[in-house]
Design a protein around this motif. Structure first.
Motif, PDB file in Angstrom:
ATOM      1  N   HIS A   1      -5.304 -11.186   1.012  1.00  0.00           N
ATOM      2  CA  HIS A   1      -5.333 -11.464   2.618  1.00  0.00           C
ATOM      3  C   HIS A   1      -6.727 -12.500   2.930  1.00  0.00           C
ATOM      4  O   HIS A   1      -7.165 -12.689   3.976  1.00  0.00           O
ATOM      5  CB  HIS A   1      -5.621 -10.251   3.310  1.00  0.00           C
TER       6      HIS A   1
ATOM      7  N   THR B   1       3.125   3.560   1.281  1.00  0.00           N
ATOM      8  CA  THR B   1       2.296   3.047   0.108  1.00  0.00           C
ATOM      9  C   THR B   1       1.777   4.240  -0.766  1.00  0.00           C
ATOM     10  O   THR B   1       1.502   4.148  -2.060  1.00  0.00           O
ATOM     11  CB  THR B   1       1.464   2.007   0.391  1.00  0.00           C
TER      12      THR B   1
ATOM     13  N   ARG C   1      -4.411   5.725  -2.818  1.00  0.00           N
ATOM     14  CA  ARG C   1      -3.446   6.208  -3.998  1.00  0.00           C
ATOM     15  C   ARG C   1      -4.078   5.906  -5.209  1.00  0.00           C
ATOM     16  O   ARG C   1      -3.961   6.640  -6.098  1.00  0.00           O
ATOM     17  CB  ARG C   1      -2.156   4.985  -3.922  1.00  0.00           C
ATOM     18  N   ASP C   2      -4.531   4.742  -5.444  1.00  0.00           N
ATOM     19  CA  ASP C   2      -5.041   4.328  -6.834  1.00  0.00           C
ATOM     20  C   ASP C   2      -6.344   4.947  -7.044  1.00  0.00           C
ATOM     21  O   ASP C   2      -6.638   5.740  -8.265  1.00  0.00           O
ATOM     22  CB  ASP C   2      -5.171   2.909  -7.173  1.00  0.00           C
TER      23      ASP C   2
ATOM     24  N   PHE D   1     -13.446   0.960  -1.182  1.00  0.00           N
ATOM     25  CA  PHE D   1     -13.986   0.428   0.195  1.00  0.00           C
ATOM     26  C   PHE D   1     -12.628  -0.243   0.754  1.00  0.00           C
ATOM     27  O   PHE D   1     -11.688  -0.566   0.128  1.00  0.00           O
ATOM     28  CB  PHE D   1     -15.116  -0.453   0.250  1.00  0.00           C
ATOM     29  N   ASP D   2     -12.632  -0.253   2.044  1.00  0.00           N
ATOM     30  CA  ASP D   2     -11.404  -1.108   2.907  1.00  0.00           C
ATOM     31  C   ASP D   2     -11.940  -1.532   4.033  1.00  0.00           C
ATOM     32  O   ASP D   2     -12.962  -1.045   4.675  1.00  0.00           O
ATOM     33  CB  ASP D   2     -10.198  -0.117   3.033  1.00  0.00           C
ATOM     34  N   ALA D   3     -11.315  -2.595   4.623  1.00  0.00           N
ATOM     35  CA  ALA D   3     -11.852  -3.349   5.681  1.00  0.00           C
ATOM     36  C   ALA D   3     -11.154  -2.503   6.962  1.00  0.00           C
ATOM     37  O   ALA D   3     -11.894  -2.527   8.248  1.00  0.00           O
ATOM     38  CB  ALA D   3     -11.472  -4.664   6.167  1.00  0.00           C
ATOM     39  N   SER D   4     -10.263  -1.709   6.786  1.00  0.00           N
ATOM     40  CA  SER D   4      -9.499  -0.986   8.112  1.00  0.00           C
ATOM     41  C   SER D   4     -10.215   0.355   8.434  1.00  0.00           C
ATOM     42  O   SER D   4     -10.009   1.164   7.504  1.00  0.00           O
ATOM     43  CB  SER D   4      -8.048  -0.984   7.790  1.00  0.00           C
TER      44      SER D   4
ATOM     45  N   CYS E   1      -5.939  -4.224  -5.869  1.00  0.00           N
ATOM     46  CA  CYS E   1      -4.452  -4.511  -6.017  1.00  0.00           C
ATOM     47  C   CYS E   1      -3.751  -4.820  -4.779  1.00  0.00           C
ATOM     48  O   CYS E   1      -4.085  -4.072  -3.606  1.00  0.00           O
ATOM     49  CB  CYS E   1      -3.765  -2.908  -6.581  1.00  0.00           C
TER      50      CYS E   1
ATOM     51  N   CYS F   1      -8.739  -0.521  -0.694  1.00  0.00           N
ATOM     52  CA  CYS F   1      -8.008   0.579  -1.393  1.00  0.00           C
ATOM     53  C   CYS F   1      -6.781   1.084  -0.589  1.00  0.00           C
ATOM     54  O   CYS F   1      -6.056   2.105  -1.141  1.00  0.00           O
ATOM     55  CB  CYS F   1      -8.942   1.676  -1.597  1.00  0.00           C
ATOM     56  N   GLY F   2      -6.423   0.586   0.782  1.00  0.00           N
ATOM     57  CA  GLY F   2      -5.552   1.063   1.420  1.00  0.00           C
ATOM     58  C   GLY F   2      -5.462   2.596   1.583  1.00  0.00           C
ATOM     59  O   GLY F   2      -6.400   3.340   1.992  1.00  0.00           O
TER      60      GLY F   2
ATOM     61  N   LEU G   1      -7.803   2.961   7.852  1.00  0.00           N
ATOM     62  CA  LEU G   1      -7.113   3.467   6.513  1.00  0.00           C
ATOM     63  C   LEU G   1      -8.351   4.063   5.769  1.00  0.00           C
ATOM     64  O   LEU G   1      -8.186   4.932   4.871  1.00  0.00           O
ATOM     65  CB  LEU G   1      -6.892   2.060   5.661  1.00  0.00           C
TER      66      LEU G   1
ATOM     67  N   THR H   1     -15.932  -5.350   4.186  1.00  0.00           N
ATOM     68  CA  THR H   1     -14.914  -6.269   3.742  1.00  0.00           C
ATOM     69  C   THR H   1     -15.511  -6.670   2.135  1.00  0.00           C
ATOM     70  O   THR H   1     -16.481  -6.359   2.141  1.00  0.00           O
ATOM     71  CB  THR H   1     -15.046  -7.388   4.688  1.00  0.00           C
ATOM     72  N   PHE H   2     -14.673  -7.545   1.784  1.00  0.00           N
ATOM     73  CA  PHE H   2     -14.699  -8.041   0.402  1.00  0.00           C
ATOM     74  C   PHE H   2     -16.159  -8.792   0.624  1.00  0.00           C
ATOM     75  O   PHE H   2     -16.905  -8.792  -0.423  1.00  0.00           O
ATOM     76  CB  PHE H   2     -13.795  -9.014  -0.154  1.00  0.00           C
TER      77      PHE H   2
ATOM     78  N   TYR I   1      -3.485  -3.508  10.056  1.00  0.00           N
ATOM     79  CA  TYR I   1      -3.533  -2.644   9.413  1.00  0.00           C
ATOM     80  C   TYR I   1      -4.082  -1.361  10.235  1.00  0.00           C
ATOM     81  O   TYR I   1      -3.679  -0.065   9.914  1.00  0.00           O
ATOM     82  CB  TYR I   1      -4.518  -2.533   8.095  1.00  0.00           C
TER      83      TYR I   1
HETATM   84  C1  LIG Z   1      -1.566  -4.625   0.857  1.00  0.00           C
HETATM   85  S1  LIG Z   1      -2.745  -3.751   1.115  1.00  0.00           S
HETATM   86  C2  LIG Z   1      -2.848  -2.683  -0.328  1.00  0.00           C
HETATM   87  C3  LIG Z   1      -3.721  -1.693  -0.419  1.00  0.00           C
HETATM   88  C4  LIG Z   1      -3.830  -0.790  -1.624  1.00  0.00           C
HETATM   89  N1  LIG Z   1      -4.754  -1.412  -2.411  1.00  0.00           N
HETATM   90  C5  LIG Z   1      -2.655  -0.798  -2.384  1.00  0.00           C
HETATM   91  O1  LIG Z   1      -2.184  -1.402  -3.538  1.00  0.00           O
HETATM   92  O2  LIG Z   1      -1.751  -0.181  -1.696  1.00  0.00           O
HETATM   93  C6  LIG Z   1      -4.072  -4.549   1.351  1.00  0.00           C
HETATM   94  C7  LIG Z   1      -5.481  -3.627   1.914  1.00  0.00           C
HETATM   95  O3  LIG Z   1      -6.529  -4.433   1.799  1.00  0.00           O
HETATM   96  C8  LIG Z   1      -7.508  -4.433   2.762  1.00  0.00           C
HETATM   97  N2  LIG Z   1      -8.083  -5.533   3.349  1.00  0.00           N
HETATM   98  C9  LIG Z   1      -7.649  -6.621   3.943  1.00  0.00           C
HETATM   99  N3  LIG Z   1      -8.300  -7.653   4.090  1.00  0.00           N
HETATM  100  C10 LIG Z   1      -9.646  -7.062   3.554  1.00  0.00           C
HETATM  101  C11 LIG Z   1     -11.068  -7.610   3.483  1.00  0.00           C
HETATM  102  N4  LIG Z   1     -11.323  -8.690   3.906  1.00  0.00           N
HETATM  103  N5  LIG Z   1     -11.848  -6.830   3.004  1.00  0.00           N
HETATM  104  C12 LIG Z   1     -11.523  -5.592   2.392  1.00  0.00           C
HETATM  105  N6  LIG Z   1     -10.309  -4.871   2.560  1.00  0.00           N
HETATM  106  C13 LIG Z   1      -9.418  -5.682   3.269  1.00  0.00           C
HETATM  107  C14 LIG Z   1      -6.527  -3.905   4.058  1.00  0.00           C
HETATM  108  O4  LIG Z   1      -6.985  -3.204   5.114  1.00  0.00           O
HETATM  109  C15 LIG Z   1      -5.411  -3.162   3.282  1.00  0.00           C
HETATM  110  O5  LIG Z   1      -5.837  -1.740   3.062  1.00  0.00           O
END
Ligand SMILES: C[S@@+](CC[C@H](N)C(=O)[O-])C[C@H]1O[C@@H](n2cnc3c(N)ncnc32)[C@H](O)[C@@H]1O
Length: 196
Positions: free
Chosen positions: A109, A19, A50-51, A65-68, A104, A46-47, A71, A87-88, A8
């Motif tokens: 992952h 996206t 968008r939402d 929040f997001d891990a990347s 979403c 949240c990537g 992003l 992270t989660f 990511y």
């Molecule tokens: C397929 S994308 C979906 C993003 C957004 N929710 C959407 O629907 O467009 C997956 C997202 O989850 C995040 N992600 C992956 N592993 C994660 C973790 N362990 N903790 C938090 N975020 C994570 C990624 O960085 C990425 O932004």
């Protein structure tokens, strides 16, 4: 092997672009009527943002929040508020702080062996009777695809994962991928409710 987070970060701009404008109104239509007007929503993974941006525009309070790291920077700018880099499992806020959690296409992952504790940790932040939306690619495998780890889920896997948690499955449904050209990809969607 590169990790999902590296994927990511390395592909943040193209992921954002492809996206951020995807139309997921059908998913909002199942989720938002169950969330109090002006309620507080946690956008977990949240990537692009968008939402979150949509929820904010409708008057909801949002924590995203997001891990990347990459992003997080792009989504913060896009939604006009700071997105948390977490992270989660590291995300923290006051207990039972949220009316709803929106995850979403993000928990997909998490390794299957860690999914239950991830649901438990996130749902600690949810009020009783709060709503938890999540989605996974439909299936029954764990694998790395094009540099990202995925756990694919079906109804039974989800049910098994949530056994002995406070999260009850209210509804599941299967949808087609909303991205143009990817309609053949099937998704498992679920609305969960946190019980007493
Ligand atoms: C397929 S994308 C979906 C993003 C957004 N929710 C959407 O629907 O467009 C997956 C997202 O989850 C995040 N992600 C992956 N592993 C994660 C973790 N362990 N903790 C938090 N975020 C994570 C990624 O960085 C990425 O932004």
């Amino acid at each position: 092997m590169k990790t999902t987070n590296q994927y990511y970060n390395d592909n943040a701009q193209s992921f954002f672009t492809t996206t951020v404008n995807v139309d997921v109104q059908k998913l909002y239509d199942r989720f938002l009527p169950r969330v109090d007007n002006h309620g507080k929503i946690l956008d977990a993974g949240c990537g692009s943002g968008r939402d979150s941006k949509n929820f904010i525009s409708l008057g909801y309070k949002v924590v995203a929040f997001d891990a990347s790291e990459s992003l997080v920077a792009m989504a913060s700018e896009y939604i006009g508020q700071q997105v948390i880099q977490a992270t989660f499992s590291t995300f923290k806020s006051a207990p039972a702080d949220f009316d709803a959690i929106w995850a979403c296409a993000s928990l997909l992952h998490v390794a299957k062996r860690d999914l239950k504790k991830t649901f438990l940790h996130l749902s600690d932040h949810l009020k009783t009777n709060g709503i938890f939306y999540c989605s996974f690619k439909y299936g029954n495998t764990e694998q790395v695809r094009n540099g990202r780890f995925f756990v694919d889920m079906n109804e039974q896997n989800l049910k098994d994962t949530l056994l002995s948690t406070q999260l009850e499955i209210e509804e599941t449904w299967i949808s087609s991928d909303a991205r143009p050209g990817r309609e053949a990809e099937q998704w498992l969607n679920a609305i969960l409710v946190k019980k007493d």
